[in-house]
Design a protein around this motif. Sequence first.
Motif, mmCIF file in Angstrom:
data_model
loop_
_atom_site.group_PDB
_atom_site.id
_atom_site.type_symbol
_atom_site.label_atom_id
_atom_site.label_comp_id
_atom_site.label_asym_id
_atom_site.label_seq_id
_atom_site.Cartn_x
_atom_site.Cartn_y
_atom_site.Cartn_z
ATOM 1 N N ASN A 66 34.214 -10.688 6.016
ATOM 2 C CA ASN A 66 34.967 -11.138 7.193
ATOM 3 C C ASN A 66 34.803 -12.634 7.416
ATOM 4 O O ASN A 66 35.754 -13.328 7.781
ATOM 5 C CB ASN A 66 34.509 -10.372 8.437
ATOM 6 C CG ASN A 66 34.921 -8.910 8.404
ATOM 7 O OD1 ASN A 66 35.900 -8.553 7.765
ATOM 8 N ND2 ASN A 66 34.174 -8.067 9.103
ATOM 9 N N TYR A 67 33.596 -13.131 7.209
ATOM 10 C CA TYR A 67 33.315 -14.545 7.429
ATOM 11 C C TYR A 67 34.190 -15.425 6.540
ATOM 12 O O TYR A 67 34.781 -16.407 6.999
ATOM 13 C CB TYR A 67 31.834 -14.814 7.155
ATOM 14 C CG TYR A 67 31.417 -16.259 7.312
ATOM 15 C CD1 TYR A 67 30.992 -16.745 8.549
ATOM 16 C CD2 TYR A 67 31.429 -17.134 6.226
ATOM 17 C CE1 TYR A 67 30.599 -18.061 8.700
ATOM 18 C CE2 TYR A 67 31.040 -18.454 6.371
ATOM 19 C CZ TYR A 67 30.625 -18.915 7.610
ATOM 20 O OH TYR A 67 30.232 -20.239 7.744
ATOM 21 N N TYR A 68 34.271 -15.078 5.277
ATOM 22 C CA TYR A 68 35.015 -15.915 4.333
ATOM 23 C C TYR A 68 36.516 -15.647 4.343
ATOM 24 O O TYR A 68 37.296 -16.459 3.845
ATOM 25 C CB TYR A 68 34.475 -15.719 2.911
ATOM 26 C CG TYR A 68 33.180 -16.442 2.668
ATOM 27 C CD1 TYR A 68 33.137 -17.831 2.606
ATOM 28 C CD2 TYR A 68 31.989 -15.747 2.507
ATOM 29 C CE1 TYR A 68 31.945 -18.508 2.384
ATOM 30 C CE2 TYR A 68 30.788 -16.408 2.281
ATOM 31 C CZ TYR A 68 30.780 -17.789 2.223
ATOM 32 O OH TYR A 68 29.595 -18.458 2.006
ATOM 33 N N ASN A 69 36.922 -14.527 4.882
ATOM 34 C CA ASN A 69 38.356 -14.189 4.870
ATOM 35 C C ASN A 69 38.967 -14.166 6.270
ATOM 36 O O ASN A 69 39.994 -13.537 6.497
ATOM 37 C CB ASN A 69 38.552 -12.828 4.192
ATOM 38 C CG ASN A 69 38.226 -12.877 2.712
ATOM 39 O OD1 ASN A 69 39.009 -13.363 1.906
ATOM 40 N ND2 ASN A 69 37.038 -12.374 2.354
ATOM 41 N N ASP A 70 38.321 -14.871 7.211
ATOM 42 C CA ASP A 70 38.841 -14.995 8.585
ATOM 43 C C ASP A 70 39.024 -13.640 9.262
ATOM 44 O O ASP A 70 39.976 -13.437 10.025
ATOM 45 C CB ASP A 70 40.163 -15.771 8.602
ATOM 46 C CG ASP A 70 39.984 -17.206 8.134
ATOM 47 O OD1 ASP A 70 38.929 -17.786 8.435
ATOM 48 O OD2 ASP A 70 40.885 -17.735 7.470
ATOM 49 N N LYS A 72 37.649 -10.463 11.797
ATOM 50 C CA LYS A 72 37.067 -10.453 13.132
ATOM 51 C C LYS A 72 35.551 -10.330 13.040
ATOM 52 O O LYS A 72 35.028 -9.440 12.372
ATOM 53 C CB LYS A 72 37.648 -9.316 13.966
ATOM 54 C CG LYS A 72 37.186 -9.356 15.411
ATOM 55 C CD LYS A 72 37.900 -8.316 16.260
ATOM 56 C CE LYS A 72 37.448 -8.416 17.714
ATOM 57 N NZ LYS A 72 38.129 -7.425 18.579
ATOM 58 N N SER A 91 27.497 -21.427 12.139
ATOM 59 C CA SER A 91 28.677 -21.009 12.890
ATOM 60 C C SER A 91 28.256 -20.040 13.982
ATOM 61 O O SER A 91 27.467 -19.132 13.743
ATOM 62 C CB SER A 91 29.697 -20.308 11.971
ATOM 63 O OG SER A 91 30.084 -21.152 10.906
ATOM 64 N N LYS A 97 35.912 -14.753 17.498
ATOM 65 C CA LYS A 97 36.415 -15.996 16.920
ATOM 66 C C LYS A 97 35.304 -17.032 16.808
ATOM 67 O O LYS A 97 34.294 -16.961 17.514
ATOM 68 C CB LYS A 97 37.560 -16.557 17.774
ATOM 69 C CG LYS A 97 38.788 -15.662 17.834
ATOM 70 C CD LYS A 97 39.879 -16.306 18.687
ATOM 71 C CE LYS A 97 41.117 -15.436 18.750
ATOM 72 N NZ LYS A 97 42.194 -16.051 19.572
#
Length: 271
Positions: A66-70, A72, A91, A97
């Motif tokens: 999820n982190y690398y592919n935007d 949730k 981050s 978001k």
Amino acid sequence: RFDDENLIVVPVGKGFIPTRNAADHPLHCLLFKLTPEGEIRQGHLVQYLPAAGVSLSSIPQGTFTNYYNDGKMPDCGITFMTTTGNYLYESMFRKGKLWQFRSLYDPLYATRNNQAEDDCIDWYLQTFINGVLVTEEYLFSTCGPYVEEGSTGGSSGGEEPEALRQVSWTVVSNPHPGENNVGEIKSYEWIRGRRNSSEPQGGHFTRIDHWASECNFCYSYHPYDVWNELENEVSASGQTASSYVMGDLHYKLFDYNGLSNTKTWRFDELF
């Protein structure tokens, strides 16, 4: 999986003692990126900090996909470090978001071709909130060809490139006796050192910089809950580094003046 590369997550055992956010019981892993041919292209030590009040025994499955592919994200903080624990960037996620992003920054990187032996780089910490740059603070300088500590580079004579740690410590805990577990006033420092196998404790401190102290139970929408730092002194020499912080707290109509504490570190505790 990201950009045709596989992500390999290796949990770090609970016996690992972090230099950042230790009191918040973060989780750690080694994160490797593998090329399509199966070779390790990059590796980091990653710290996962769950939201306040959330207790986890492992990093949630799918976090880095999820982190690398935007995708949730849950409320959390993710900090990337070198494999030996040097801070790189972090981050913070709120309501699914990206809310805050911090990273080391070389302002001349875009125009820098080759760094000569005697050239120096000034490193800054940039903080973005909701995509807007809000602060840029000078941290330290490195001279000569920059080698990320933990890579294949190094120097002769048993001495390694300068390493960086960000540490936090408690100035005062639960300062309002009328309530249980109110919170803490914490101080944050950047500490630099250089490992050398021929020295006591395996190296020496080179510098310490005070970043800030903050009240983690004061709220911006309540203007009467305020921590005001008045003094800070830091020192780093040989195998000992220390920080002194003093300030006043106003909380729920009470004044607590002259709250202070000193924290001392040994070189082998951090490096």
